[in-house]
Write a protein that holds these residues in place. Structure first.
Motif, mmCIF file in Angstrom:
data_model
loop_
_atom_site.group_PDB
_atom_site.id
_atom_site.type_symbol
_atom_site.label_atom_id
_atom_site.label_comp_id
_atom_site.label_asym_id
_atom_site.label_seq_id
_atom_site.Cartn_x
_atom_site.Cartn_y
_atom_site.Cartn_z
ATOM 1 N N ARG A 1 0.379 -0.253 7.239
ATOM 2 C CA ARG A 1 0.227 1.197 7.414
ATOM 3 C C ARG A 1 -1.224 1.633 7.186
ATOM 4 N N GLN A 2 -1.866 1.049 6.171
ATOM 5 C CA GLN A 2 -3.254 1.385 5.901
ATOM 6 C C GLN A 2 -4.168 0.920 7.032
ATOM 7 N N GLU A 3 -3.901 -0.263 7.566
ATOM 8 C CA GLU A 3 -4.717 -0.785 8.670
ATOM 9 C C GLU A 3 -4.558 0.068 9.924
ATOM 10 N N LYS A 4 -3.375 0.642 10.126
ATOM 11 C CA LYS A 4 -3.182 1.543 11.261
ATOM 12 C C LYS A 4 -4.040 2.792 11.105
ATOM 13 N N GLU A 5 -4.127 3.296 9.861
ATOM 14 C CA GLU A 5 -4.979 4.460 9.614
ATOM 15 C C GLU A 5 -6.449 4.109 9.845
ATOM 16 N N PHE B 1 -14.733 6.071 4.359
ATOM 17 C CA PHE B 1 -13.747 6.348 3.310
ATOM 18 C C PHE B 1 -12.490 5.491 3.490
ATOM 19 N N THR B 2 -12.044 5.384 4.729
ATOM 20 C CA THR B 2 -10.827 4.604 4.993
ATOM 21 C C THR B 2 -11.068 3.117 4.767
ATOM 22 N N SER B 3 -12.248 2.617 5.138
ATOM 23 C CA SER B 3 -12.589 1.212 4.885
ATOM 24 C C SER B 3 -12.618 0.930 3.388
ATOM 25 N N TYR B 4 -13.195 1.871 2.639
ATOM 26 C CA TYR B 4 -13.281 1.720 1.184
ATOM 27 C C TYR B 4 -11.881 1.692 0.568
ATOM 28 N N ALA B 5 -11.021 2.619 1.006
ATOM 29 C CA ALA B 5 -9.652 2.666 0.487
ATOM 30 C C ALA B 5 -8.880 1.407 0.856
ATOM 31 N N THR B 6 -9.113 0.905 2.057
ATOM 32 C CA THR B 6 -8.437 -0.321 2.491
ATOM 33 C C THR B 6 -8.787 -1.493 1.594
ATOM 34 N N GLU B 7 -10.057 -1.585 1.233
ATOM 35 C CA GLU B 7 -10.482 -2.688 0.367
ATOM 36 C C GLU B 7 -9.994 -2.504 -1.066
ATOM 37 N N ARG B 8 -10.279 -1.334 -1.646
ATOM 38 C CA ARG B 8 -10.019 -1.126 -3.069
ATOM 39 C C ARG B 8 -8.532 -0.966 -3.399
ATOM 40 N N HIS C 1 -5.906 -1.738 -1.361
ATOM 41 C CA HIS C 1 -4.957 -2.618 -0.670
ATOM 42 C C HIS C 1 -5.395 -4.087 -0.667
ATOM 43 N N TYR C 2 -6.554 -4.374 -0.093
ATOM 44 C CA TYR C 2 -6.952 -5.772 0.052
ATOM 45 C C TYR C 2 -7.178 -6.470 -1.293
ATOM 46 N N LEU C 3 -7.932 -5.835 -2.185
ATOM 47 C CA LEU C 3 -8.225 -6.489 -3.466
ATOM 48 C C LEU C 3 -6.983 -6.652 -4.339
ATOM 49 N N PRO C 4 -6.111 -5.619 -4.483
ATOM 50 C CA PRO C 4 -4.860 -5.839 -5.219
ATOM 51 C C PRO C 4 -3.971 -6.902 -4.576
ATOM 52 N N THR C 5 -3.974 -6.937 -3.249
ATOM 53 C CA THR C 5 -3.163 -7.952 -2.564
ATOM 54 C C THR C 5 -3.707 -9.351 -2.818
ATOM 55 N N MET C 6 -5.025 -9.479 -2.882
ATOM 56 C CA MET C 6 -5.619 -10.766 -3.220
ATOM 57 C C MET C 6 -5.205 -11.205 -4.618
ATOM 58 N N GLN C 7 -5.131 -10.274 -5.559
ATOM 59 C CA GLN C 7 -4.671 -10.596 -6.907
ATOM 60 C C GLN C 7 -3.216 -11.048 -6.892
ATOM 61 N N ASP C 8 -2.377 -10.337 -6.128
ATOM 62 C CA ASP C 8 -0.965 -10.736 -6.002
ATOM 63 C C ASP C 8 -0.849 -12.127 -5.389
ATOM 64 N N LEU C 9 -1.652 -12.372 -4.378
ATOM 65 C CA LEU C 9 -1.622 -13.646 -3.675
ATOM 66 C C LEU C 9 -2.007 -14.797 -4.610
ATOM 67 N N GLU C 10 -3.054 -14.591 -5.380
ATOM 68 C CA GLU C 10 -3.490 -15.627 -6.311
ATOM 69 C C GLU C 10 -2.486 -15.840 -7.430
ATOM 70 N N SER C 11 -1.810 -14.766 -7.852
ATOM 71 C CA SER C 11 -0.765 -14.898 -8.864
ATOM 72 C C SER C 11 0.409 -15.716 -8.335
ATOM 73 N N ILE C 12 0.789 -15.466 -7.087
ATOM 74 C CA ILE C 12 1.879 -16.234 -6.462
ATOM 75 C C ILE C 12 1.491 -17.705 -6.347
ATOM 76 N N LEU C 13 0.270 -17.962 -5.909
ATOM 77 C CA LEU C 13 -0.194 -19.346 -5.791
ATOM 78 C C LEU C 13 -0.205 -20.035 -7.147
ATOM 79 N N HIS C 14 -0.597 -19.308 -8.182
ATOM 80 C CA HIS C 14 -0.607 -19.886 -9.534
ATOM 81 C C HIS C 14 0.799 -20.295 -9.954
#
Length: 255
Positions: free
Chosen positions: A160-164, A225-232, A234-247
């Protein structure tokens, strides 16, 4: 062994020794129960071994999938950051009128920032198969199961964020669909025309007037603004989730 007890039991019955008969009958029942329990224990042990093998296979597959997704997301974060940085450079040229770029520099900034749409496409084929078939329950780690279940909803949020973000990108590109700006100039200045063999124009139309356009500035700001919101958000929290799952996956593989 049971025949042996049965023979003794029959002898005791014939000799009318009922107390001893009951004792041996009870012993025979106990032996049968013990035999059943042993058989069940062996069967359970075999089933647990089979389940453990299935789990290990799933864990290896999930590790490969999520590691691939991690690399994709890492590259996407870098692209999104580059787009945002280039947008800030364009905003600087809008803000500081004494720093007017050349047509080539401006065209390259526009092309490098808005030529590609951004979309995270994780590898979820095995995870989807496990969820649809009910095999997610084969994973013994409850925290891992919980995070894997939440992962799919996280992907929906990112989509949804990427669509925005795509909408804001299109608003910038729409300014080159009018007769006031030239998409051809951008493509010629970045040598894209030469690469795909399109004819060169004799009359180049400058796009530098956009640096004085409030509408263009607004679109650039919304894209930043939208690029910043996408990174901060969505992308960075998702990277944390991803690394937690891999761990968790790698921890289960080692055990």
């Amino acid at each position: 062994m049971i025949r042996f007890f049965r023979k003794i039991r029959l002898n005791l019955l014939s000799e009318k020794k009922f107390t001893k008969y009951l004792f041996y009958a009870l012993g025979e029942i106990i032996l049968v129960v013990i035999g059943i329990l042993i058989a069940l224990a062996i069967n359970n042990a075999n089933q647990n071994r089979i389940n453990k093998n299935y789990e290990h296979t799933y864990l290896l597959g999930l590790e490969q999938e999520f590691e691939t997704s991690r690399m994709k997301l890492k590259e996407l974060i870098a692209v999104n950051k580059s787009n945002a940085n280039n947008s800030r450079k364009i905003l600087q040229y809008i803000t500081y009128k004494n720093e007017t770029p050349t047509e080539v520099v401006f065209s390259n900034l526009l092309y490098n920032t808005f030529s590609n749409d951004i979309a995270f496409n994780p590898n979820n084929s095995l995870l989807n198969e496990m969820i649809n078939s009910g095999n997610l329950k084969n994973l013994s780690n409850t925290e891992l199961r919980r995070q894997l279940t939440n992962w799919l909803s996280t992907m929906e949020d990112i989509s949804r964020q990427e669509k925005e973000l795509s909408v804001q990108r299109e608003k910038v590109l729409d300014m080159f669909r009018t007769d006031k700006s030239s998409l051809r100039t951008i493509l010629e200045q970045t040598s894209v025309y030469d690469q795909i063999g399109l004819p060169q124009s004799e009359n180049e139309i400058s796009n530098l007037h956009l640096l004085n356009s409030t509408a263009f500035e607004n679109n650039i700001l919304m894209f930043i603004f939208t690029s910043y919101a996408t990174e901060r958000a969505h992308y960075l929290p998702t990277m944390q989730d991803l690394e937690s799952i891999l761990h968790l996956i790698r921890k289960e593989i080692k055990e």
